[in-house]
Design a protein around this motif. Structure first.
Motif, PDB file in Angstrom:
ATOM      1  N   LEU A  98       0.864  -1.171   0.000  1.00  0.00           N
ATOM      2  CA  LEU A  98       0.000   0.000   0.000  1.00  0.00           C
ATOM      3  C   LEU A  98       0.904   1.225   0.000  1.00  0.00           C
ATOM      4  N   ASN A  99       0.936   1.907  -1.119  1.00  0.00           N
ATOM      5  CA  ASN A  99       1.789   3.079  -1.264  1.00  0.00           C
ATOM      6  C   ASN A  99       1.137   4.301  -0.640  1.00  0.00           C
ATOM      7  N   ILE A 100       1.951   5.135  -0.017  1.00  0.00           N
ATOM      8  CA  ILE A 100       1.483   6.410   0.512  1.00  0.00           C
ATOM      9  C   ILE A 100       1.909   7.487  -0.483  1.00  0.00           C
ATOM     10  N   ASN A 101       0.967   8.346  -0.861  1.00  0.00           N
ATOM     11  CA  ASN A 101       1.188   9.425  -1.835  1.00  0.00           C
ATOM     12  C   ASN A 101       1.530   8.917  -3.228  1.00  0.00           C
ATOM     13  N   GLN A 102       1.078   7.716  -3.563  1.00  0.00           N
ATOM     14  CA  GLN A 102       1.187   7.143  -4.906  1.00  0.00           C
ATOM     15  C   GLN A 102      -0.057   6.288  -5.141  1.00  0.00           C
ATOM     16  N   LYS A 103      -0.379   6.100  -6.408  1.00  0.00           N
ATOM     17  CA  LYS A 103      -1.509   5.223  -6.724  1.00  0.00           C
ATOM     18  C   LYS A 103      -1.148   3.781  -6.409  1.00  0.00           C
ATOM     19  N   THR A 104      -2.153   3.048  -5.939  1.00  0.00           N
ATOM     20  CA  THR A 104      -2.020   1.625  -5.669  1.00  0.00           C
ATOM     21  C   THR A 104      -3.185   0.923  -6.345  1.00  0.00           C
ATOM     22  N   SER A 132     -21.071  10.617  -4.121  1.00  0.00           N
ATOM     23  CA  SER A 132     -20.298  10.715  -2.882  1.00  0.00           C
ATOM     24  C   SER A 132     -20.617   9.533  -1.971  1.00  0.00           C
ATOM     25  N   PRO A 133     -19.657   9.106  -1.170  1.00  0.00           N
ATOM     26  CA  PRO A 133     -18.298   9.616  -1.042  1.00  0.00           C
ATOM     27  C   PRO A 133     -17.343   8.939  -2.033  1.00  0.00           C
ATOM     28  N   LYS A 134     -16.431   9.729  -2.569  1.00  0.00           N
ATOM     29  CA  LYS A 134     -15.368   9.211  -3.431  1.00  0.00           C
ATOM     30  C   LYS A 134     -14.079   9.032  -2.648  1.00  0.00           C
ATOM     31  N   ASP A 135     -14.066   9.644  -1.453  1.00  0.00           N
ATOM     32  CA  ASP A 135     -12.906   9.487  -0.583  1.00  0.00           C
ATOM     33  C   ASP A 135     -13.363   9.513   0.864  1.00  0.00           C
ATOM     34  N   THR A 136     -12.451   9.128   1.756  1.00  0.00           N
ATOM     35  CA  THR A 136     -12.766   9.124   3.178  1.00  0.00           C
ATOM     36  C   THR A 136     -11.499   9.407   3.974  1.00  0.00           C
ATOM     37  N   LEU A 137     -11.691   9.942   5.162  1.00  0.00           N
ATOM     38  CA  LEU A 137     -10.590  10.205   6.077  1.00  0.00           C
ATOM     39  C   LEU A 137     -10.785   9.324   7.299  1.00  0.00           C
ATOM     40  N   ILE A 138      -9.808   8.454   7.538  1.00  0.00           N
ATOM     41  CA  ILE A 138      -9.841   7.573   8.709  1.00  0.00           C
ATOM     42  C   ILE A 138      -8.529   7.777   9.449  1.00  0.00           C
ATOM     43  N   GLY A 139      -8.637   8.269  10.672  1.00  0.00           N
ATOM     44  CA  GLY A 139      -7.421   8.605  11.409  1.00  0.00           C
ATOM     45  C   GLY A 139      -6.660   9.672  10.648  1.00  0.00           C
ATOM     46  N   LYS A 140      -5.403   9.418  10.377  1.00  0.00           N
ATOM     47  CA  LYS A 140      -4.601  10.383   9.616  1.00  0.00           C
ATOM     48  C   LYS A 140      -4.460  10.013   8.150  1.00  0.00           C
ATOM     49  N   ASN A 153      -6.134   9.626   4.330  1.00  0.00           N
ATOM     50  CA  ASN A 153      -7.173   9.961   3.368  1.00  0.00           C
ATOM     51  C   ASN A 153      -7.091   8.937   2.238  1.00  0.00           C
ATOM     52  N   ILE A 154      -8.189   8.227   1.981  1.00  0.00           N
ATOM     53  CA  ILE A 154      -8.237   7.220   0.924  1.00  0.00           C
ATOM     54  C   ILE A 154      -9.167   7.731  -0.162  1.00  0.00           C
ATOM     55  N   ASN A 155      -8.638   7.843  -1.380  1.00  0.00           N
ATOM     56  CA  ASN A 155      -9.391   8.367  -2.517  1.00  0.00           C
ATOM     57  C   ASN A 155      -9.477   7.286  -3.593  1.00  0.00           C
ATOM     58  N   LYS A 164     -10.608  -4.480 -10.194  1.00  0.00           N
ATOM     59  CA  LYS A 164      -9.460  -3.886  -9.515  1.00  0.00           C
ATOM     60  C   LYS A 164      -9.834  -2.459  -9.170  1.00  0.00           C
ATOM     61  N   ALA A 165      -9.340  -2.001  -8.045  1.00  0.00           N
ATOM     62  CA  ALA A 165      -9.550  -0.606  -7.644  1.00  0.00           C
ATOM     63  C   ALA A 165      -8.204   0.106  -7.666  1.00  0.00           C
ATOM     64  N   GLU A 166      -8.249   1.338  -8.141  1.00  0.00           N
ATOM     65  CA  GLU A 166      -7.066   2.190  -8.065  1.00  0.00           C
ATOM     66  C   GLU A 166      -7.349   3.227  -6.994  1.00  0.00           C
ATOM     67  N   VAL A 167      -6.502   3.256  -5.975  1.00  0.00           N
ATOM     68  CA  VAL A 167      -6.686   4.179  -4.858  1.00  0.00           C
ATOM     69  C   VAL A 167      -5.435   5.037  -4.676  1.00  0.00           C
ATOM     70  N   PHE A 168      -5.652   6.194  -4.075  1.00  0.00           N
ATOM     71  CA  PHE A 168      -4.548   7.077  -3.707  1.00  0.00           C
ATOM     72  C   PHE A 168      -4.691   7.350  -2.218  1.00  0.00           C
ATOM     73  N   VAL A 169      -3.710   6.928  -1.444  1.00  0.00           N
ATOM     74  CA  VAL A 169      -3.737   7.092   0.002  1.00  0.00           C
ATOM     75  C   VAL A 169      -2.696   8.155   0.382  1.00  0.00           C
ATOM     76  N   SER A 170      -3.141   9.115   1.174  1.00  0.00           N
ATOM     77  CA  SER A 170      -2.224  10.141   1.659  1.00  0.00           C
ATOM     78  C   SER A 170      -2.414  10.307   3.166  1.00  0.00           C
ATOM     79  N   LYS A 171      -1.393  10.889   3.803  1.00  0.00           N
ATOM     80  CA  LYS A 171      -1.466  11.171   5.235  1.00  0.00           C
ATOM     81  C   LYS A 171      -1.715  12.647   5.441  1.00  0.00           C
ATOM     82  N   LYS A 172      -2.551  12.958   6.449  1.00  0.00           N
ATOM     83  CA  LYS A 172      -2.783  14.389   6.731  1.00  0.00           C
ATOM     84  C   LYS A 172      -1.788  14.896   7.728  1.00  0.00           C
TER      85      LYS A 172
END
Length: 144
Positions: free
Chosen positions: A36-42, A104-112, A114-116, A136-144
Motif C-alpha cells: 500500500l503506497n502512501i502518496n502514490q496510486k495503488t 459521494s463519497p469518493k474518498d474518506t478520512l480515517i485517522g490520519k 485519506n483514501i481516494n 481492480k480498484a485504483e486508490v490514492f492514500v495520503s497522510k494528513k
C-alpha cells in the motif's frame, strides 16, 4: 551489399536491445505488489489486501457492491456509479467503508489517512457481466 545488410541487422538489434533495457528500467509505482503506497496510486485486486508495514496499516478491497456504470459502447444520460466496500486496518482496529466512482463519497478520512478512489477497472461492456474476480480498484492514500 552484404556489408550493408549486416550493418542494418546489427543496427536493428542494437536499437531493439536498447529499447528493452530502457523499458526494463522503468518503475511502475501503481502496480499491485501487495504494498500500500502512501502518496502514490495503488492498484488492488478485488478480494485482496495490500499493506504498508512501516505505517502499520492494510487495506482490503472486500467487494464491488454496485456497478451501474454506463458501458463503453453506449451513450447514457448519466455515467452510472461503481461502489466498492473496503476495510482499512490500523493496528488492531478495522474500519469498514464504501467509496464510489461517481456519487459521494469518493474518498474518506480515517485517522490520519485519506483514501481516494481514483478508478474502478475494468469498464463495463454492453451485455457482459464482470466477474467479481476481475475487478481492480485504483486508490490514492495520503497522510494528513
Amino acid at each position: 551489399m552484404k556489408v550493408f545488410q549486416i550493418h542494418s541487422q546489427f543496427s536493428f538489434y542494437a536499437i531493439l536491445a536498447f529499447l528493452v533495457l530502457i523499458g526494463s528500467g522503468c518503475e511502475k509505482n501503481d502496480i499491485n505488489n501487495n504494498s500500500l503506497n502512501i502518496n502514490q496510486k495503488t492498484i488492488i485486486n478485488n478480494g485482496s489486501v495490500v499493506s504498508n508495514d512501516s505505517e502499520g496499516i492494510s487495506l482490503w478491497m472486500k467487494e464491488v457492491t454496485e456497478d451501474s456504470r454506463c458501458p463503453e459502447e453506449l451513450d447514457c444520460f448519466w455515467p452510472g456509479n461503481g461502489a466498492i466496500a473496503f476495510v482499512l486496518t490500523i493496528g488492531n482496529h478495522s474500519y469498514p467503508f464504501t467509496l464510489n466512482t461517481y456519487i459521494s463519497p469518493k474518498d474518506t478520512l480515517i485517522g490520519k489517512y485519506n483514501i481516494n478512489l481514483t478508478d474502478l477497472i475494468p469498464w463495463p461492456k454492453a451485455n457482459q457481466t464482470i466477474p467479481q474476480s476481475e475487478y481492480k480498484a485504483e486508490v490514492f492514500v495520503s497522510k494528513k
